[in-house]
Write a protein that holds these residues in place. Structure first.
Motif, mmCIF file in Angstrom:
data_model
loop_
_atom_site.group_PDB
_atom_site.id
_atom_site.type_symbol
_atom_site.label_atom_id
_atom_site.label_comp_id
_atom_site.label_asym_id
_atom_site.label_seq_id
_atom_site.Cartn_x
_atom_site.Cartn_y
_atom_site.Cartn_z
ATOM 1 N N LYS A 122 -10.983 15.435 7.626
ATOM 2 C CA LYS A 122 -9.652 14.726 7.365
ATOM 3 C C LYS A 122 -8.492 15.555 7.337
ATOM 4 O O LYS A 122 -7.881 16.013 6.174
ATOM 5 C CB LYS A 122 -9.916 13.897 5.915
ATOM 6 C CG LYS A 122 -9.298 12.493 5.745
ATOM 7 C CD LYS A 122 -9.876 11.700 4.610
ATOM 8 C CE LYS A 122 -8.964 10.487 4.261
ATOM 9 N NZ LYS A 122 -8.941 9.316 5.487
ATOM 10 N N TYR A 132 -4.879 -3.146 2.094
ATOM 11 C CA TYR A 132 -4.112 -2.076 2.980
ATOM 12 C C TYR A 132 -3.507 -2.726 4.094
ATOM 13 O O TYR A 132 -2.366 -2.477 4.626
ATOM 14 C CB TYR A 132 -5.149 -1.118 3.746
ATOM 15 C CG TYR A 132 -4.620 -0.090 4.405
ATOM 16 C CD1 TYR A 132 -3.711 0.844 4.043
ATOM 17 C CD2 TYR A 132 -4.828 -0.106 5.778
ATOM 18 C CE1 TYR A 132 -3.225 1.956 4.838
ATOM 19 C CE2 TYR A 132 -4.228 0.988 6.793
ATOM 20 C CZ TYR A 132 -3.429 1.904 6.304
ATOM 21 O OH TYR A 132 -2.977 2.890 6.977
ATOM 22 N N PHE A 192 0.960 -1.176 -0.097
ATOM 23 C CA PHE A 192 -0.113 -0.018 -0.038
ATOM 24 C C PHE A 192 0.783 1.326 0.072
ATOM 25 O O PHE A 192 1.747 1.415 0.981
ATOM 26 C CB PHE A 192 -0.750 0.075 1.162
ATOM 27 C CG PHE A 192 -1.920 1.253 1.218
ATOM 28 C CD1 PHE A 192 -3.142 1.003 0.558
ATOM 29 C CD2 PHE A 192 -1.442 2.404 1.697
ATOM 30 C CE1 PHE A 192 -4.135 2.065 0.565
ATOM 31 C CE2 PHE A 192 -2.501 3.619 1.648
ATOM 32 C CZ PHE A 192 -3.686 3.378 0.887
ATOM 33 N N THR A 213 -11.887 3.626 2.339
ATOM 34 C CA THR A 213 -11.440 3.527 1.150
ATOM 35 C C THR A 213 -10.298 2.597 0.907
ATOM 36 O O THR A 213 -10.132 1.698 0.113
ATOM 37 C CB THR A 213 -11.075 4.820 0.496
ATOM 38 O OG1 THR A 213 -12.137 5.642 0.585
ATOM 39 C CG2 THR A 213 -10.414 4.866 -0.855
ATOM 40 N N THR A 254 -7.910 3.802 10.663
ATOM 41 C CA THR A 254 -8.202 4.438 9.587
ATOM 42 C C THR A 254 -9.531 4.102 8.717
ATOM 43 O O THR A 254 -9.695 4.255 7.551
ATOM 44 C CB THR A 254 -7.090 3.556 8.619
ATOM 45 O OG1 THR A 254 -7.120 2.220 9.052
ATOM 46 C CG2 THR A 254 -5.538 4.095 8.934
ATOM 47 N N ARG A 302 -4.574 10.135 -4.033
ATOM 48 C CA ARG A 302 -4.456 10.915 -2.576
ATOM 49 C C ARG A 302 -4.588 12.399 -3.193
ATOM 50 O O ARG A 302 -3.114 12.961 -3.420
ATOM 51 C CB ARG A 302 -2.986 10.507 -2.147
ATOM 52 C CG ARG A 302 -2.582 11.247 -0.756
ATOM 53 C CD ARG A 302 -3.645 11.469 0.335
ATOM 54 N NE ARG A 302 -4.256 10.150 0.915
ATOM 55 C CZ ARG A 302 -3.649 9.749 1.874
ATOM 56 N NH1 ARG A 302 -2.554 10.169 2.374
ATOM 57 N NH2 ARG A 302 -4.286 8.374 2.598
ATOM 58 N N TYR A 310 -4.262 11.870 12.018
ATOM 59 C CA TYR A 310 -3.552 10.733 12.014
ATOM 60 C C TYR A 310 -2.211 10.553 12.877
ATOM 61 O O TYR A 310 -1.858 9.529 13.320
ATOM 62 C CB TYR A 310 -3.372 10.202 10.340
ATOM 63 C CG TYR A 310 -4.590 10.207 9.757
ATOM 64 C CD1 TYR A 310 -5.174 9.060 9.520
ATOM 65 C CD2 TYR A 310 -5.355 11.188 9.403
ATOM 66 C CE1 TYR A 310 -6.496 8.725 8.892
ATOM 67 C CE2 TYR A 310 -6.580 11.125 8.834
ATOM 68 C CZ TYR A 310 -7.051 9.927 8.612
ATOM 69 O OH TYR A 310 -8.481 9.859 7.872
ATOM 70 N N TYR A 362 -4.805 3.850 -6.035
ATOM 71 C CA TYR A 362 -5.360 4.916 -4.808
ATOM 72 C C TYR A 362 -4.965 6.356 -5.199
ATOM 73 O O TYR A 362 -3.726 6.533 -5.649
ATOM 74 C CB TYR A 362 -4.464 4.234 -3.692
ATOM 75 C CG TYR A 362 -4.909 5.122 -2.535
ATOM 76 C CD1 TYR A 362 -6.167 4.700 -1.540
ATOM 77 C CD2 TYR A 362 -4.211 6.006 -1.945
ATOM 78 C CE1 TYR A 362 -6.517 5.563 -0.434
ATOM 79 C CE2 TYR A 362 -4.597 6.869 -0.826
ATOM 80 C CZ TYR A 362 -5.613 6.525 -0.029
ATOM 81 O OH TYR A 362 -6.225 7.158 0.992
#
Ligand code: COI
Length: 360
Positions: A200, A172, A28, A306, A239, A142, A205, A140
């Protein structure tokens, strides 16, 4: 206000393009494609210099605002490709609208979400050979926005970069679509009411990494966060969002300002309801989950996101106790949701909610 914005395209020369990774070892977020999307914002010009260009490094001043006060937001979305070359995005406008809500929350400029879908389609089309076709694999995407002007005062930046990079990915979690072990934390908190847990922002994170490391050292994949006030109610898994099947009801914490309104979460709710499953968005005390595990009423638990797609949970751990879920097996509903979501995302199943956007 944004009608006249146009994107320019500068392609990476064929000779400078990267070798593509083996499809069976993607992991990932380890590889990045040949191009990116980029635009710049300042007070005088608004969004400008809008381009799809060769993937490249930034030269940022060490005093750039993002480095001190963390004014950064991002999104996660995926593009899917079929063997016959058809390509799809899944609910991209929902991601960009959520990103605009994140921008507003931490005083960053909004951007034209609908135009962004068109620009993203152009980027994905250009990078179509990078979209993996193996089971569970996708490109993916971003999108990210950061404050970039050099300053030390604690105030919103005055210049911003918005960019989109893309990465071919597999599952992931190392477990793939197999049950994960989840560590329940009542020591640290992820988000408090009135904070930024429902948007977000990058710092959410970073704030979770310490507990995630504690969990991983103890042999767990992820953390299930409890509410910051009483450490009693389930919130989300690092996540992704969390779902439980308790009795014959699919339950998930409500969107009360501390959890991320997941696009996959919303898709799970809508799909399950359309199948006649009773769905409740309500506060779930962790004690209720543990009691249901002991009494056999906890039929399934799974995370949705996701990156994670649908990620079954096989075990919850809290202090010294272990609470098994469905004997550590993948649940029936998790399996059905995973299969159906993937089929819709790949354009193989009917799309009753009009979630899928075709590329090219
Ligand atoms: C996603 O699921 O797209 C996310 O943004 C989670 C991320 C930490 C991988």
């Amino acid at each position: 206000m944004w009608e006249n914005l146009e994107v320019t395209v500068e392609k990476t020369p064929e000779t400078a393009r990267k070798a593509k990774p083996a499809q069976d070892a993607l992991g990932f977020g380890k590889y990045f494609t040949d191009h990116m999307f980029m635009m710049v914002w300042n007070k005088q010009q608004g969004w400008h210099d809008i381009k799809i260009c060769p993937y490249q490094q930034f030269h940022l001043d060490p005093a750039a605002m993002i480095f001190h006060y963390g004014q950064g937001i991002f999104e996660g979305m995926k593009a899917y490709r079929e063997e016959d070359g058809q390509m799809f995005l899944f609910r991209p406008l929902d991601n960009f609208e959520r990103m605009n809500r994140s921008a507003q929350r931490i005083c960053m400029p909004r951007f034209p979400a609908e135009k962004m879908v068109q620009w993203l389609k152009a980027l994905v089309y250009l990078e179509r050979d990078w979209i993996p076709t193996g089971p569970g694999a996708a490109l993916y995407i971003r999108p990210t926005m950061i404050g970039v002007d050099p300053a030390l005062g604690a105030h919103p930046a005055s210049d911003y970069y918005f960019y989109i990079i893309a990465s071919p990915v597999g599952a992931y979690y190392a477990e793939g679509f197999n049950p994960t072990k989840i560590y329940v934390s009542d020591e640290q908190s992820r988000a408090a009411k009135g904070g930024v847990g429902n948007v977000k922002v990058a710092g959410n994170y970073a704030a979770s990494f310490y507990t995630q490391e504690v969990a991983q050292k103890a042999g767990y994949t992820q953390v299930l966060w409890l509410d910051a006030c009483e450490h009693r109610y389930c919130e989300e898994v690092g996540t992704s969002n969390i779902f439980f099947v308790i009795g014959d009801e699919l339950v998930t914490p409500p969107l009360d300002g501390t959890i991320l309104p997941g696009i996959t979460r919303d898709s799970v709710i809508k799909l399950a309801e359309s199948w006649g499953v009773r769905v409740a968005e309500r506060p779930i005390a962790i004690d209720e989950v543990f009691a249901a595990s002991k009494s056999g009423k906890l039929k399934e638990a799974f995370a949705s996101g996701t990156a994670a797609v649908i990620s079954p949970v096989g075990e919850l751990a809290f202090k010294d106790e272990i609470y098994p879920v469905n004997n550590g097996q993948v649940g029936e509903l998790a399996q059905r949701l995973y299969d159906e979501l993937q089929a819709i995302q790949h354009g193989r199943a009917a799309d009753p909610f009009k979630w899928v956007v075709r590329v090219g």
